[in-house]
Design a protein around this motif. Structure first.
Motif, PDB file in Angstrom:
ATOM      1  N   VAL A 117     -20.183  25.747   0.365  1.00 55.82           N
ATOM      2  CA  VAL A 117     -19.081  24.781   0.332  1.00 55.82           C
ATOM      3  C   VAL A 117     -18.982  24.147  -1.048  1.00 55.82           C
ATOM      4  O   VAL A 117     -17.899  24.050  -1.646  1.00 55.82           O
ATOM      5  N   GLU A 118     -20.126  23.725  -1.596  1.00 57.71           N
ATOM      6  CA  GLU A 118     -20.129  23.109  -2.924  1.00 57.71           C
ATOM      7  C   GLU A 118     -19.746  24.118  -4.004  1.00 57.71           C
ATOM      8  O   GLU A 118     -19.011  23.799  -4.945  1.00 57.71           O
ATOM      9  N   LYS A 119     -20.245  25.336  -3.875  1.00 58.43           N
ATOM     10  CA  LYS A 119     -19.931  26.381  -4.848  1.00 58.43           C
ATOM     11  C   LYS A 119     -18.435  26.668  -4.883  1.00 58.43           C
ATOM     12  O   LYS A 119     -17.844  26.830  -5.953  1.00 58.43           O
ATOM     13  N   LEU A 120     -17.825  26.710  -3.717  1.00 57.77           N
ATOM     14  CA  LEU A 120     -16.389  26.960  -3.645  1.00 57.77           C
ATOM     15  C   LEU A 120     -15.595  25.795  -4.226  1.00 57.77           C
ATOM     16  O   LEU A 120     -14.558  25.999  -4.858  1.00 57.77           O
ATOM     17  N   GLY A 121     -16.096  24.574  -4.027  1.00 61.57           N
ATOM     18  CA  GLY A 121     -15.435  23.421  -4.620  1.00 61.57           C
ATOM     19  C   GLY A 121     -15.449  23.504  -6.138  1.00 61.57           C
ATOM     20  O   GLY A 121     -14.452  23.189  -6.808  1.00 61.57           O
ATOM     21  N   GLY A 122     -16.582  23.937  -6.708  1.00 59.70           N
ATOM     22  CA  GLY A 122     -16.662  24.108  -8.153  1.00 59.70           C
ATOM     23  C   GLY A 122     -15.721  25.187  -8.653  1.00 59.70           C
ATOM     24  O   GLY A 122     -15.151  25.072  -9.747  1.00 59.70           O
ATOM     25  N   ALA A 123     -15.545  26.236  -7.862  1.00 57.44           N
ATOM     26  CA  ALA A 123     -14.634  27.310  -8.239  1.00 57.44           C
ATOM     27  C   ALA A 123     -13.191  26.820  -8.284  1.00 57.44           C
ATOM     28  O   ALA A 123     -12.406  27.231  -9.158  1.00 57.44           O
ATOM     29  N   MET A 124     -12.835  25.955  -7.362  1.00 59.80           N
ATOM     30  CA  MET A 124     -11.485  25.378  -7.378  1.00 59.80           C
ATOM     31  C   MET A 124     -11.249  24.605  -8.668  1.00 59.80           C
ATOM     32  O   MET A 124     -10.184  24.712  -9.288  1.00 59.80           O
ATOM     33  N   ASP A 125     -12.257  23.837  -9.084  1.00 58.63           N
ATOM     34  CA  ASP A 125     -12.131  23.074 -10.329  1.00 58.63           C
ATOM     35  C   ASP A 125     -11.950  23.997 -11.526  1.00 58.63           C
ATOM     36  O   ASP A 125     -11.147  23.729 -12.422  1.00 58.63           O
ATOM     37  N   ARG A 126     -12.683  25.108 -11.540  1.00 59.45           N
ATOM     38  CA  ARG A 126     -12.569  26.044 -12.660  1.00 59.45           C
ATOM     39  C   ARG A 126     -11.187  26.677 -12.700  1.00 59.45           C
ATOM     40  O   ARG A 126     -10.594  26.826 -13.774  1.00 59.45           O
ATOM     41  N   ILE A 127     -10.660  27.048 -11.545  1.00 59.87           N
ATOM     42  CA  ILE A 127      -9.319  27.632 -11.501  1.00 59.87           C
ATOM     43  C   ILE A 127      -8.286  26.633 -12.015  1.00 59.87           C
ATOM     44  O   ILE A 127      -7.361  26.993 -12.752  1.00 59.87           O
ATOM     45  N   ASP A 128      -8.440  25.367 -11.640  1.00 62.52           N
ATOM     46  CA  ASP A 128      -7.516  24.333 -12.116  1.00 62.52           C
ATOM     47  C   ASP A 128      -7.554  24.232 -13.642  1.00 62.52           C
ATOM     48  O   ASP A 128      -6.514  24.089 -14.297  1.00 62.52           O
ATOM     49  N   GLU A 129      -8.754  24.305 -14.207  1.00 59.74           N
ATOM     50  CA  GLU A 129      -8.904  24.221 -15.662  1.00 59.74           C
ATOM     51  C   GLU A 129      -8.256  25.421 -16.348  1.00 59.74           C
ATOM     52  O   GLU A 129      -7.569  25.281 -17.374  1.00 59.74           O
ATOM     53  N   LEU A 130      -8.484  26.607 -15.796  1.00 52.27           N
ATOM     54  CA  LEU A 130      -7.916  27.814 -16.383  1.00 52.27           C
ATOM     55  C   LEU A 130      -6.393  27.809 -16.309  1.00 52.27           C
ATOM     56  O   LEU A 130      -5.700  28.228 -17.252  1.00 52.27           O
ATOM     57  N   THR A 131      -5.872  27.333 -15.193  1.00 54.66           N
ATOM     58  CA  THR A 131      -4.418  27.267 -15.034  1.00 54.66           C
ATOM     59  C   THR A 131      -3.808  26.264 -15.999  1.00 54.66           C
ATOM     60  O   THR A 131      -2.772  26.532 -16.628  1.00 54.66           O
ATOM     61  N   ALA A 132      -4.447  25.112 -16.139  1.00 57.47           N
ATOM     62  CA  ALA A 132      -3.941  24.079 -17.045  1.00 57.47           C
ATOM     63  C   ALA A 132      -3.921  24.569 -18.495  1.00 57.47           C
ATOM     64  O   ALA A 132      -3.040  24.207 -19.274  1.00 57.47           O
ATOM     65  N   ALA A 133      -4.875  25.431 -18.837  1.00 53.78           N
ATOM     66  CA  ALA A 133      -4.987  25.906 -20.211  1.00 53.78           C
ATOM     67  C   ALA A 133      -3.830  26.808 -20.621  1.00 53.78           C
ATOM     68  O   ALA A 133      -3.546  26.960 -21.822  1.00 53.78           O
ATOM     69  N   ILE A 134      -3.161  27.425 -19.663  1.00 55.77           N
ATOM     70  CA  ILE A 134      -2.040  28.322 -20.001  1.00 55.77           C
ATOM     71  C   ILE A 134      -0.709  27.799 -19.486  1.00 55.77           C
ATOM     72  O   ILE A 134       0.311  28.486 -19.593  1.00 55.77           O
ATOM     73  N   ASP A 135      -0.707  26.603 -18.957  1.00 55.06           N
ATOM     74  CA  ASP A 135       0.523  26.069 -18.374  1.00 55.06           C
ATOM     75  C   ASP A 135       1.626  25.908 -19.413  1.00 55.06           C
ATOM     76  O   ASP A 135       2.805  26.116 -19.114  1.00 55.06           O
ATOM     77  N   ASP A 136       1.252  25.562 -20.653  1.00 53.53           N
ATOM     78  CA  ASP A 136       2.280  25.387 -21.671  1.00 53.53           C
ATOM     79  C   ASP A 136       2.963  26.692 -22.035  1.00 53.53           C
ATOM     80  O   ASP A 136       4.111  26.708 -22.468  1.00 53.53           O
ATOM     81  N   ARG A 137       2.265  27.810 -21.849  1.00 52.49           N
ATOM     82  CA  ARG A 137       2.878  29.117 -22.080  1.00 52.49           C
ATOM     83  C   ARG A 137       3.715  29.564 -20.895  1.00 52.49           C
ATOM     84  O   ARG A 137       4.746  30.195 -21.041  1.00 52.49           O
ATOM     85  N   ALA A 138       3.231  29.224 -19.695  1.00 54.24           N
ATOM     86  CA  ALA A 138       3.915  29.678 -18.477  1.00 54.24           C
ATOM     87  C   ALA A 138       5.164  28.867 -18.196  1.00 54.24           C
ATOM     88  O   ALA A 138       6.150  29.385 -17.672  1.00 54.24           O
ATOM     89  N   ALA A 139       5.113  27.582 -18.525  1.00 54.46           N
ATOM     90  CA  ALA A 139       6.252  26.691 -18.239  1.00 54.46           C
ATOM     91  C   ALA A 139       6.584  25.866 -19.478  1.00 54.46           C
ATOM     92  O   ALA A 139       6.417  24.646 -19.494  1.00 54.46           O
ATOM     93  N   PRO A 140       7.072  26.499 -20.527  1.00 51.47           N
ATOM     94  CA  PRO A 140       7.327  25.787 -21.787  1.00 51.47           C
ATOM     95  C   PRO A 140       8.448  24.768 -21.712  1.00 51.47           C
ATOM     96  O   PRO A 140       8.542  23.896 -22.575  1.00 51.47           O
ATOM     97  N   THR A 141       9.310  24.858 -20.699  1.00 48.64           N
ATOM     98  CA  THR A 141      10.413  23.896 -20.596  1.00 48.64           C
ATOM     99  C   THR A 141      10.045  22.709 -19.716  1.00 48.64           C
ATOM    100  O   THR A 141      10.868  21.816 -19.516  1.00 48.64           O
ATOM    101  N   GLU A 142       8.816  22.697 -19.194  1.00 47.97           N
ATOM    102  CA  GLU A 142       8.407  21.586 -18.345  1.00 47.97           C
ATOM    103  C   GLU A 142       8.314  20.316 -19.182  1.00 47.97           C
ATOM    104  O   GLU A 142       7.705  20.290 -20.259  1.00 47.97           O
ATOM    105  N   ALA A 143       8.916  19.245 -18.683  1.00 51.93           N
ATOM    106  CA  ALA A 143       8.888  17.974 -19.408  1.00 51.93           C
ATOM    107  C   ALA A 143       7.487  17.401 -19.398  1.00 51.93           C
ATOM    108  O   ALA A 143       6.746  17.557 -18.443  1.00 51.93           O
ATOM    109  N   GLY A 144       7.100  16.734 -20.452  1.00 50.63           N
ATOM    110  CA  GLY A 144       5.803  16.071 -20.486  1.00 50.63           C
ATOM    111  C   GLY A 144       5.035  16.412 -21.734  1.00 50.63           C
ATOM    112  O   GLY A 144       5.451  17.185 -22.565  1.00 50.63           O
TER     113      GLY A 144
END
Length: 215
Positions: free
Chosen positions: A188-215
Motif C-alpha cells: 500500500v505504501e509502495k503504491l502511494g509512493g508510485a503515485m507521487d512519482r507519476i505526478d512528478e513526471l507528469t508535472a515535468a512535461i505539462d508545459d510541453r503537453a499543454a502550452p496554452t494552459e494559463a498559469g
C-alpha cells in the motif's frame, strides 16, 4: 452475451463496459484497474513505435509494453473472478465458515490487486524514458498514458488497502493484519509512493503537453 462470459479478451468494449455498469461487482473497480493499466501499456507501445525502429531502447520498451497489455487484461479478468468469490463470502450466514471464506477471499483479492499494482509500478520507468527521449510530437499521448497508469496504481493501492481492511469482518484487527500480512501491507505504501512519482513526471512535461494552459 451472458454476463458470466464477459471478459476483456472475449468481449467488445461496449459489451465489457455494459457489464461494468451493472450492479454486480464482477467486473468491478479492480477489473477496471487492469483495463486502465492495459490502456497505459497500449499508449506506451504506440509512442515507443513512433520513437525509433532501429532495435534500440524504443523497441525494447514497445515489446515490454505489448506484453504488459496482454498481462493487464488477464489480470483484469482474474480480478473479476475474485470479485465473485469476495461477494459470495459476505453473503454467507454468520459463523466460522463465513469468517474463513471472508478471510480467504479478502487475501486472494488483495494479492491479485498487489500483483497488478506491481506490474503498474514496473511500467513507470519506460514511460519516463519516453517522456524524456521519445517522439516529442506525442507528448500529449504520454501524458494520457501517465494518467491511465496513475489510475491503475491508485486503483491497486485502494483495493489492496480495502481488501486488507475487510479482514476485520473475519475478526482480525488492523494490527493483526499488519503483522500477519507484512508484504501486502507494505504494498500500500509502495503504491502511494508510485503515485507521487507519476505526478512528478507528469508535472515535468505539462508545459510541453499543454502550452496554452494559463498559469
Amino acid at each position: 452475451m451472458d454476463k458470466a462470459e464477459v471478459t476483456t479478451q472475449g468481449s467488445t468494449v461496449e459489451e465489457w463496459t455494459r457489464a461494468l455498469a451493472e450492479s454486480t461487482g464482477s467486473p468491478g473497480g479492480g477489473a477496471g484497474t487492469g483495463v486502465m493499466l492495459a490502456v497505459a501499456a497500449s499508449l506506451t507501445s504506440m509512442v515507443a513505435g513512433y520513437s525509433g525502429d532501429d532495435g534500440g531502447e524504443p523497441a525494447k520498451i514497445r515489446a515490454r509494453a505489448q506484453q504488459l497489455r496482454r498481462e493487464a487484461l488477464h489480470l483484469a479478468d482474474e480480478d473479476a473472478s475474485a470479485s465473485k468469490a469476495f461477494g459470495a463470502a459476505f453473503r454467507l450466514e454468520p459463523g466460522d465458515g463465513r469468517d474463513e471464506a471472508i478471510r480467504r477471499a479478502s487475501l486472494e483479492a488483495a494479492a491479485s490487486s498487489a500483483v497488478l499494482g506491481d506490474r503498474a509500478i514496473g511500467a513507470i520507468d519506460d514511460l519516463a524514458w519516453l517522456a524524456t527521449n521519445g517522439n516529442r510530437a506525442l507528448v500529449a499521448d504520454i501524458v494520457v498514458a501517465f494518467g491511465a497508469l496513475r489510475a491503475a496504481v491508485a486503483g491497486a493501492r485502494t483495493n489492496v488497502s480495502f481488501d486488507l481492511g475487510s479482514l476485520r469482518s473475519a475478526g482480525a484487527t488492523l494490527d493483526q493484519v499488519r503483522t500477519q500480512q507484512p508484504e501486502l501491507w507494505a504494498a500500500v505504501e509502495k503504491l502511494g509512493g508510485a503515485m507521487d512519482r507519476i505526478d512528478e513526471l507528469t508535472a515535468a512535461i505539462d508545459d510541453r503537453a499543454a502550452p496554452t494552459e494559463a498559469g
